[in-house]
Structure formats: structure tokens, C-alpha cells
Design a protein around this motif. Structure first.
Motif, PDB file in Angstrom:
ATOM      1  N   GLU B   5       0.843  -1.199   0.000  1.00 51.08           N
ATOM      2  CA  GLU B   5       0.000   0.000   0.000  1.00 51.08           C
ATOM      3  C   GLU B   5       0.883   1.256   0.000  1.00 51.08           C
ATOM      4  O   GLU B   5       0.638   2.212  -0.738  1.00 51.08           O
ATOM      5  CB  GLU B   5      -0.905  -0.030   1.245  1.00 51.08           C
ATOM      6  CG  GLU B   5      -1.955   1.033   1.277  1.00 51.08           C
ATOM      7  CD  GLU B   5      -3.235   0.659   0.546  1.00 51.08           C
ATOM      8  OE1 GLU B   5      -3.212  -0.258  -0.306  1.00 51.08           O
ATOM      9  OE2 GLU B   5      -4.255   1.294   0.793  1.00 51.08           O
ATOM     10  N   ARG B   8       2.366   1.682  -3.386  1.00 54.02           N
ATOM     11  CA  ARG B   8       1.374   2.134  -4.388  1.00 54.02           C
ATOM     12  C   ARG B   8       1.097   3.628  -4.251  1.00 54.02           C
ATOM     13  O   ARG B   8       0.870   4.324  -5.244  1.00 54.02           O
ATOM     14  CB  ARG B   8       0.081   1.336  -4.253  1.00 54.02           C
ATOM     15  CG  ARG B   8       0.254  -0.071  -4.752  1.00 54.02           C
ATOM     16  CD  ARG B   8      -0.957  -0.921  -4.522  1.00 54.02           C
ATOM     17  NE  ARG B   8      -0.596  -2.332  -4.672  1.00 54.02           N
ATOM     18  CZ  ARG B   8      -1.456  -3.337  -4.624  1.00 54.02           C
ATOM     19  NH1 ARG B   8      -2.747  -3.108  -4.434  1.00 54.02           N
ATOM     20  NH2 ARG B   8      -1.045  -4.587  -4.767  1.00 54.02           N
ATOM     21  N   MET B   9       1.128   4.108  -3.019  1.00 55.18           N
ATOM     22  CA  MET B   9       0.968   5.537  -2.796  1.00 55.18           C
ATOM     23  C   MET B   9       2.150   6.288  -3.408  1.00 55.18           C
ATOM     24  O   MET B   9       1.989   7.355  -4.004  1.00 55.18           O
ATOM     25  CB  MET B   9       0.871   5.834  -1.300  1.00 55.18           C
ATOM     26  CG  MET B   9       0.222   7.154  -1.010  1.00 55.18           C
ATOM     27  SD  MET B   9      -0.229   7.318   0.690  1.00 55.18           S
ATOM     28  CE  MET B   9       1.351   7.531   1.448  1.00 55.18           C
ATOM     29  N   LYS B  10       3.334   5.685  -3.273  1.00 59.11           N
ATOM     30  CA  LYS B  10       4.527   6.323  -3.867  1.00 59.11           C
ATOM     31  C   LYS B  10       4.437   6.297  -5.397  1.00 59.11           C
ATOM     32  O   LYS B  10       4.859   7.235  -6.074  1.00 59.11           O
ATOM     33  CB  LYS B  10       5.788   5.591  -3.413  1.00 59.11           C
ATOM     34  CG  LYS B  10       6.152   5.883  -1.959  1.00 59.11           C
ATOM     35  CD  LYS B  10       7.408   5.169  -1.547  1.00 59.11           C
ATOM     36  CE  LYS B  10       7.726   5.482  -0.093  1.00 59.11           C
ATOM     37  NZ  LYS B  10       8.922   4.776   0.375  1.00 59.11           N
ATOM     38  N   SER B  12       1.687   6.494  -7.107  1.00 58.25           N
ATOM     39  CA  SER B  12       0.753   7.561  -7.458  1.00 58.25           C
ATOM     40  C   SER B  12       1.484   8.910  -7.466  1.00 58.25           C
ATOM     41  O   SER B  12       1.319   9.715  -8.379  1.00 58.25           O
ATOM     42  CB  SER B  12      -0.415   7.570  -6.448  1.00 58.25           C
ATOM     43  OG  SER B  12      -1.209   8.704  -6.603  1.00 58.25           O
ATOM     44  N   ALA B  13       2.341   9.128  -6.440  1.00 60.85           N
ATOM     45  CA  ALA B  13       3.118  10.372  -6.363  1.00 60.85           C
ATOM     46  C   ALA B  13       4.126  10.438  -7.507  1.00 60.85           C
ATOM     47  O   ALA B  13       4.374  11.503  -8.075  1.00 60.85           O
ATOM     48  CB  ALA B  13       3.824  10.471  -5.011  1.00 60.85           C
ATOM     49  N   GLN B  40      -1.248  -2.282 -10.642  1.00 61.77           N
ATOM     50  CA  GLN B  40      -1.875  -1.061 -10.130  1.00 61.77           C
ATOM     51  C   GLN B  40      -1.271   0.167 -10.804  1.00 61.77           C
ATOM     52  O   GLN B  40      -1.983   1.073 -11.213  1.00 61.77           O
ATOM     53  CB  GLN B  40      -1.692  -0.987  -8.610  1.00 61.77           C
ATOM     54  CG  GLN B  40      -2.238   0.265  -7.985  1.00 61.77           C
ATOM     55  CD  GLN B  40      -3.737   0.230  -7.754  1.00 61.77           C
ATOM     56  OE1 GLN B  40      -4.228  -0.040  -6.679  1.00 61.77           O
ATOM     57  NE2 GLN B  40      -4.480   0.520  -8.811  1.00 61.77           N
ATOM     58  N   PHE B  44      -3.105   3.018 -13.083  1.00 57.01           N
ATOM     59  CA  PHE B  44      -2.998   4.465 -12.836  1.00 57.01           C
ATOM     60  C   PHE B  44      -2.551   5.196 -14.095  1.00 57.01           C
ATOM     61  O   PHE B  44      -3.081   6.261 -14.437  1.00 57.01           O
ATOM     62  CB  PHE B  44      -1.990   4.753 -11.704  1.00 57.01           C
ATOM     63  CG  PHE B  44      -2.485   4.423 -10.325  1.00 57.01           C
ATOM     64  CD1 PHE B  44      -1.629   4.488  -9.240  1.00 57.01           C
ATOM     65  CD2 PHE B  44      -3.803   4.059 -10.086  1.00 57.01           C
ATOM     66  CE1 PHE B  44      -2.069   4.195  -7.952  1.00 57.01           C
ATOM     67  CE2 PHE B  44      -4.257   3.757  -8.804  1.00 57.01           C
ATOM     68  CZ  PHE B  44      -3.378   3.817  -7.739  1.00 57.01           C
TER      69      PHE B  44
END
Lengths: 168, 199
Positions: B5, B8-10, B12-13, B40, B44
Motif C-alpha cells: 500500500e 502504491r501511494m509512492k 501515485s506520487a 496497479q 494508474f
């Protein structure tokens, strides 16, 4: 300040954001109008004219949230989503097939966003659609940098999961 | 937030150009080794591409600018009609307060008077019905302490009077028939001249 020039430059982005929040064309137009009237009234308070775009988005968001609080206090029913907001988001195109495709995706995106909490609507519209940087989004929303990052990530995750079919 | 998780946030960034450079090697390494995170990330990317291609800023109706201008002018007029009247009232009130304040200040001494010092070297004589010596001294002290410039002039005048007519003996002033000059000119210690009644 030359407000007409500011309007010409920034109204499309602000209107797009208003549409993502308000979900109905009329409500979005009213919100846009209120935003510019308020900005023009307190324009002297803007210390950095180069940040007028972010400032307008901040005003729009605050007006929307205040309006929603008032509605909740009055116990109003939430407004039903119509397709008019989705139609307004569709750009003009000459080719009929591309128009159909655009209607599909943009309309579907609008419908998915309508079902998200306001924080994710805001994060997706400002971060993914309008591609503002995280610092500007933090200024507009009052969120921390970490919260901006998390909200954009979660909004992306939900939209990508909901629109999977459109991306194959 | 579990390990994937977090990555995945990284991701997105990273897509937004907001990943700090120091996080890049580790993130890419994880991406290369994790199929779920790679899927994922690709989702994106595809979403971002569709948004870029197919979601444009909507056309804003032209009539809105007219409505905004109209409402902005109306809002200004709604705020300001009372402003001229309120301003006039405030100005009038300020003038009244200042007049009362000045009147009060002028009617009162600035400093409290001290009692007449019995040791004062000045011995004054007065005719019946006129000011007593004590009152004269009191008034003089009041004048001397009220205005330093006036103080200097009065000091010079009194010095002149004492020199010409004897120390403290105003009776001799009355009898001498010598008129006190309307605008006495006195010499100061440094050779300058002062006209007593000019400020």
C-alpha cells in the motif's frame, strides 16, 4: 486587477472544479458566479496576484462546503445526480465516433466522482484532471502534504477500479 | 498501511512528479519485483492517459460574465449606500469630541498648583479689591509651569521688573509713573535680544 482577463483565463478550470462538486450544471454555474463575485469584492485581500487561480479554487471549495453545511442544517435532501453535469464536461468534437467515446468516458468519470466523498472529488479533479502540484492543492484545501498524497492515491484507486472497463 | 500500500501511494506520487528523488530507487526496485503493484501502476497510467485525452475543461457560458459583473456592481452598491452617511456622522462625532476635549483641557490647568511657598523672596503689595499676593503667586506659578516657552518669557519679564523697580516692590512700579513698555526688549546673557510678548 483586470477581472475580465482573470475570468477568461481561470473560469474554465474553476468551472470544471465546480462541476465536480456540484454535479448539476445550474448549481455549478451559481457556484462559479458566487466565487467570482466574492473574489471581486475582496480582491484587495489577495497579496500574491500570481496565485489568483488557486485562490479562486479555494473560494469555490469554501462556498460549496458552507452551502452544504447550511443544507444539512435545514435537513435538505441531497440533490439527485443528473446527466447534465456530465454533458457539460464533454468537449466538442467533429467525428461522431470520437464524440461517443468521449461522452462515454467523461460521463462515466463524472458519475463515478459523484459517488465519492468531497475530499476524493477534490483530490482527483485538482490533482489528476487539472494536474496542480501538491503544494498548491494543500494551500487550496488546507490539507497537509501527506493528506494530499493519500487523498489523490485513494481517489485514483477508486476511480481506476470503477472505470476498469473503459481502460481495456 | 501495509508495505505494498505504501509503495502504491509512492507510485501515485511518482506519476504526478511528486516522489522525492531519494525514494525513487527503492520504489522502482519494488515495482520490478511485485506483480500486483505493477498492475496497479499500469492502471494508474492508463487512467491518467484517458483523462488527458478525453477530459477537457468545459466551455463556460458567456452570459455568466455579464451576470457576475452585474451582481458584483449590485453588491458594491448594497454595501456602500450607508457609507457616506456613516462617514459624515463619524466625522461630526469626532469634531464634537475634539471640541469638548479641547474646551475641557483649556479650562483646567495642566498641572496641579503647588501651594505658595512662604519662603519666596518676592514680596508683593496690592491695593484693596485687587488680586492678593498669594493668588498672584499662584497664578504666576500656574503660568510658569503650563508652558515652558512662556516660562522663559515670564522669567525674563519678572527679572526685568525686579531690576527696574526693586525686588518684589510693585508699589513703587505704580508710583513711578514709568509705563511698562508694551513690548519690552530684554537682553539675554549671551547678548541676544528677546521681544517679550512675541511667541
Amino acid at each position: 486587477m483586470n477581472w475580465e482577463a482573470v475570468y477568461r483565463k481561470h473560469s474554465p478550470g474553476v468551472y470544471q472544479y465546480c462541476l465536480s462538486l456540484a454535479q448539476q450544471t445550474q448549481e455549478a454555474e451559481d457556484l462559479l458566479q458566487e466565487t467570482f463575485v466574492k473574489a471581486m469584492r475582496s480582491g484587495e485581500a489577495l497579496r500574491q496576484p500570481e496565485k489568483v487561480g488557486s485562490w479562486l479554487l479555494t473560494i469555490a471549495r469554501n462556498l460549496f462546503l458552507d452551502g452544504r453545511k447550511k443544507q444539512e442544517r435545514r435537513g435538505a435532501q441531497s440533490v439527485e445526480l443528473t446527466s447534465t453535469a456530465a454533458e457539460a464536461a464533454i468537449p466538442q468534437a467533429d467525428h461522431p465516433e470520437s464524440v461517443l467515446l468521449r461522452e462515454d468516458f467523461a460521463g462515466a468519470l463524472q458519475r463515478v466522482l459523484a459517488n465519492l466523498p468531497e475530499a476524493y472529488q477534490t483530490a482527483f479533479t485538482l490533482g489528476v484532471v487539472q494536474k496542480l502540484n501538491y503544494r498548491d492543492i494543500a494551500e487550496i484545501t488546507g490539507w497537509s502534504a501527506a493528506t494530499v498524497k493519500i487523498n489523490i492515491y485513494r481517489a485514483r484507486q477508486k476511480v481506476a477500479a470503477a472505470l476498469g472497463d473503459y481502460m481495456r | 498501511m501495509n508495505g505494498c500500500e505504501e509503495y502504491r501511494m509512492k507510485l501515485s506520487a511518482l506519476l504526478d512528479g511528486e516522489l522525492p528523488p531519494e525514494d525513487l530507487p527503492d520504489t522502482v526496485r519494488h515495482l520490478a519485483g511485485c506483480e500486483a503493484c505493477m498492475k496497479q501502476f499500469q492502471a494508474f497510467q492508463a487512467l491518467q492517459q484517458r483523462v488527458n485525452q478525453e477530459v477537457a475543461a468545459p466551455a463556460v457560458p458567456n452570459r455568466l460574465w455579464t451576470a457576475i459583473k452585474r451582481e458584483s456592481s449590485a453588491a458594491q452598491a448594497a454595501i456602500h449606500p450607508y457609507r457616506p452617511l456613516a462617514g459624515r456622522i463619524l466625522r461630526l462625532a469626532a469634531v464634537i469630541v475634539i471640541c469638548f476635549g479641547l474646551g475641557y483641557m483649556l479650562s483646567k490647568p495642566v498641572f496641579r498648583l503647588q501651594k505658595a511657598d512662604p519662603q519666596t523672596p518676592i514680596v508683593l503689595a496690592s491695593s484693596p479689591g485687587s488680586m492678593t499676593d498669594e493668588r498672584f503667586l499662584e497664578v504666576t506659578r500656574e503660568l510658569l509651569t503650563a508652558d515652558p516657552a512662556y516660562h522663559r518669557k515670564m522669567y525674563l519679564i519678572l527679572s526685568l521688573l525686579m531690576d527696574r523697580y526693586g525686588e518684589g516692590n510693585l508699589q513703587s512700579l505704580r508710583e513711578s509713573q514709568t509705563p511698562v513698555p508694551a513690548t519690552p526688549v530684554m537682553e539675554t546673557t549671551n547678548g541676544g535680544k528677546i521681544e517679550a510678548y512675541k511667541y
